[in-house]
Design an enzyme around this catalytic site. Structure first.
Site, PDB file in Angstrom:
ATOM      1  N   SER A  58      13.835   2.605  -6.099  1.00 54.94           N
ATOM      2  CA  SER A  58      13.847   2.606  -7.279  1.00 54.94           C
ATOM      3  C   SER A  58      15.052   1.851  -8.033  1.00 54.94           C
ATOM      4  O   SER A  58      14.919   0.804  -7.923  1.00 54.94           O
ATOM      5  CB  SER A  58      13.773   4.280  -7.631  1.00 54.94           C
ATOM      6  OG  SER A  58      13.213   4.401  -9.069  1.00 54.94           O
TER       7      SER A  58
ATOM      8  N   ASP B  90      13.104  -0.589 -14.403  1.00 54.32           N
ATOM      9  CA  ASP B  90      13.697  -0.522 -13.006  1.00 54.32           C
ATOM     10  C   ASP B  90      12.887  -1.390 -11.979  1.00 54.32           C
ATOM     11  O   ASP B  90      11.636  -1.877 -12.153  1.00 54.32           O
ATOM     12  CB  ASP B  90      14.039   0.793 -12.786  1.00 54.32           C
ATOM     13  CG  ASP B  90      12.879   1.706 -12.336  1.00 54.32           C
ATOM     14  OD1 ASP B  90      11.792   1.244 -12.608  1.00 54.32           O
ATOM     15  OD2 ASP B  90      13.104   2.629 -11.546  1.00 54.32           O
TER      16      ASP B  90
ATOM     17  N   ASP C 286      11.352  -0.912  -9.264  1.00 56.62           N
ATOM     18  CA  ASP C 286       9.862  -0.687  -8.978  1.00 56.62           C
ATOM     19  C   ASP C 286       8.978  -0.272 -10.308  1.00 56.62           C
ATOM     20  O   ASP C 286       7.882   0.430 -10.003  1.00 56.62           O
ATOM     21  CB  ASP C 286       9.765   0.494  -7.933  1.00 56.62           C
ATOM     22  CG  ASP C 286      10.164   1.721  -8.396  1.00 56.62           C
ATOM     23  OD1 ASP C 286      11.121   1.921  -9.351  1.00 56.62           O
ATOM     24  OD2 ASP C 286       9.783   2.769  -7.830  1.00 56.62           O
TER      25      ASP C 286
ATOM     26  N   ASP D 189       8.999   2.334 -12.204  1.00 55.52           N
ATOM     27  CA  ASP D 189       8.341   3.505 -12.575  1.00 55.52           C
ATOM     28  C   ASP D 189       9.173   4.153 -13.937  1.00 55.52           C
ATOM     29  O   ASP D 189       8.903   5.529 -14.249  1.00 55.52           O
ATOM     30  CB  ASP D 189       8.446   4.702 -11.168  1.00 55.52           C
ATOM     31  CG  ASP D 189       9.841   4.734 -10.953  1.00 55.52           C
ATOM     32  OD1 ASP D 189      10.625   4.181 -11.309  1.00 55.52           O
ATOM     33  OD2 ASP D 189       9.784   5.664  -9.906  1.00 55.52           O
TER      34      ASP D 189
END
Length: 645
Positions: free
Chosen positions: A190, A342, A344, A346
């Site tokens: 993340s 960010d 990834d 999410d």
């Protein structure tokens, strides 16, 4: 090995190496097939790098709020790990350790998941091959880990879906639901620093693992002691399917259904600067926003996939410096909005141009509250929600997310549910609401159009209006079961279009909300303590609040203490809240704070909350509340130092 054993034994005897580290080193070396493991451990031992060995081996990785997460590049990179070097400055091999992200841990984790899924299917009476899906971000080793997992799964008789390149975490959640996949994994850490990677595990509802599945998987993983495995005969192996543009299009088409008032975008949207911080967000969000009529500029220096994240100290849109280059471009091009996601995708951070013409960063609480307010208000304006069904509508947030959203729910007469930190707990509620629809009414729920599923939930169960957490994660529909930065970009775009339609800036719209509901301000602080020693310090500090809760803070008496690690609580729907390492302290003057160790990073987090009722002088309210949080933090910081001493 005998010389290494002597070095380790002597280090334990001298107090340089933890007993748990020696045990874990022995276990890994006995079970690994890595060509570099013993060489790397020996090199560190011979150089006396005991702190590094403790950091790598003091524990085995366990599922936290985001699955597995740990270093994939050590503080000390051994010659064996460096090898010939990898792309973008990475070593050739990930760092060796039981507390780190490497092929040993990733392999055991996915094999444990395969074993658990096979047992689960058997218990359900389903005689077929399991199916898995894999996605990954742009971090060091992410693609290699994803391909490694896919190979293990097909070898062990599972059919596999693998994205052709880096994709956002929420797209995997969508894929699992859309394709009825049994389980899935995203290889990502993340928003963590570049040296980390992780393994986010999902089950068949598209949400991250919750009980009893999490414990079941861990038990299977723990039972695996060797990295080696035997592939099934070729005729029994699974098939691999690579996914690309077609899967992207289906996801994007579904995102369009989030728009409540598409008419607001008919005359074109705002000028937006978007940055994916070297990650996955630009793949969907940029074309999506352009399709919706927005003029989208991107930060060229941050467009490319690069696991070093070379232009930022931290690839986290929570942190103001991460959006610095995007804000500079917005100033140059006179853009109205900056959006950053960010690695990834999410999480989503935002800056907006305020009434003074300046770019203003919004907090995760402010972004979430704007969307919660807009979606709730608009659903009532459109007649989707009304007096007869409002009791079936719900907002969901975490305990450490702003109470402004509670005030919004109360004003509109809809329900508010608080969960523990970790979006899997919000997702668990969504599954409960889906399951609450009578089976003879819903058919195959995942085939329903949004209007159809909403009607059923409003009649028989609960309809999810919006959910989120202060750490920049948001969700506005249940066809994804994790926080979704792409979805957030679409929802926020509509808020921006609404603000423009009523002649306001987004910052001005937020002030109107404060004037109606009261001024709420939150602040987040952290103490970072890395490695084995840091983990012990974090635990000791967290335990001290339970053992010796404060009786006063900043000269104000404590009115209530909620200890989620030792007390039992139920949420507003009567569901038991799992035990968790968190304490919430309420003061007599209305201020609150919460303390919890992070489940994904080596830090202990403090959450500060203040508010004032609506007043004629919003500016004065802002100043008073800001000052009250500053003095509370000074008191808490001093108290924490005493507790650690």
């Amino acid at each position: 090995m005998s010389d290494l054993k002597s070095l380790l034994d002597k280090a334990v005897e001298n107090g340089d190496l933890l007993e748990s580290s020696r045990t874990n080193i022995q276990a890994l070396l006995a079970g690994t097939i890595s060509p570099v493991a013993e060489k790397a451990v020996t090199e560190l031992a011979e150089k006396g790098e005991w702190a590094e060995l403790n950091d790598r081996f003091y524990k085995t990785l366990a599922f936290g709020t985001g699955g597995l997460r740990g270093r994939t590049v050590g503080r000390v990179v051994t010659g064996a790990e460096q090898g010939e070097g990898g792309p973008l400055g990475a070593p050739e091999y990930p760092c060796v350790g039981t507390a780190t992200m490497n092929f040993y841990n990733v392999g055991r984790a996915i094999r444990g998941m395969v074993a658990y899924v096979k047992k689960h299917l058997a218990n359900e009476g389903l005689d077929r091959k399991p199916s898995f899906a894999f996605a990954h971000d742009t971090r060091h080793f992410s693609r290699s880990f994803a391909e490694f997992c896919a190979k293990i799964c097909t070898d062990l008789g599972c059919d596999v879906y693998l994205f052709e390149a880096a994709r956002a975490t929420p797209q995997l959640s969508f894929l699992i639901r859309e394709m009825r996949v049994d389980s899935g994994v995203v290889l990502t850490a993340s928003h963590n620093p570049a040296h980390d990677n992780g393994f986010k595990a999902y089950f068949n509802q598209g949400a991250q693992l919750v009980e009893p599945h999490a414990t079941g998987v861990i038990e299977e993983v723990d039972a695996i002691t060797s990295e080696a495995y035997e592939a099934l005969p070729e005729s029994e192996q699974g098939e691999l399917k690579i996914l690309g543009e077609e899967a992207d299009r289906r996801y994007m088409d579904k995102l369009r259904t989030l728009l409540l008032r598409p008419d607001l975008l008919e005359n074109g949207g705002a000028k937006v600067v978007f940055t994916n911080l070297h990650g996955t967000g630009g793949h969907i969000s940029v074309p999506m926003l352009r399709e919706l009529g927005f003029e989208v500029l991107t930060v060229a220096e941050q467009d490319g996939a690069d696991g070093r994240f070379p232009t930022v100290a931290s690839p986290n849109p929570e942190n103001a410096p991460a959006l610095k280059m995007a804000i500079e471009l917005a100033e140059k091009e006179n853009a109205e909005i900056v959006i950053g996601t960010d690695p990834d995708c999410d999480r989503m951070g935002v800056a907006v141009r305020n009434d003074a013409g300046e770019m203003q960063l919004l907090t995760g609480n402010q972004i979430g509250s704007l969307m919660a307010w807009y979606r709730t208000k608009t659903m009532f304006d459109m007649g989707i929600l009304n007096d007869s069904n409002r009791g079936h509508a719900v907002l969901i947030k975490t305990f450490v997310t702003t109470e402004l959203q509670t005030a919004i729910a109360e004003k509109y007469g809809i329900n508010m549910v608080n969960t523990l930190t970790g979006f899997k707990f919000i997702s668990d509620k969504l599954q409960k609401y889906e399951d609450g629809i009578p089976a003879d009414k819903k058919g195959d729920y995942r085939d329903l159009r949004e209007e159809e599923s909403r009607k059923l939930r409003l009649e028989y169960s609960r309809f999810f209006v919006f959910g989120g957490e202060e750490s920049y994660g948001y969700l506005g529909a249940d066809f994804v079961r994790d926080k979704d930065g792409n979805m957030a970009a679409v929802m926020f775009a509509e808020v921006a279009a609404y603000a423009k339609s009523v002649g306001k800036t987004i910052a001005g719209l937020l002030d109107d909300i404060y004037s109606e509901f009261g001024y709420y301000l939150e602040d987040g602080k952290s103490m970072v303590m890395e490695g084995a020693e840091g983990a012990a310090q974090i635990k000791a500090l967290a335990d001290s609040y339970s053992d010796n809760p404060p009786s006063e803070v900043d000269g104000v008496a404590v009115s209530r203490v909620l200890d989620f690690s030792r007390e039992s609580f139920e949420d507003s729907e009567g569901d038991a809240i799992p035990k968790a390492g968190m304490i919430i302290v309420e003061l007599e003057d209305g201020r609150r704070f919460a303390v919890r160790p992070s489940g994904t990073e080596p830090k202990i987090k403090f959450y500060l909350f203040g508010m004032e009722e609506p007043s004629d002088d919003l500016c004065a309210s802002k100043q008073r509340v800001q000052k009250s949080l500053e003095t509370m933090w000074s008191a808490l910081e001093a108290d924490a130092q005493k507790r650690m001493a």
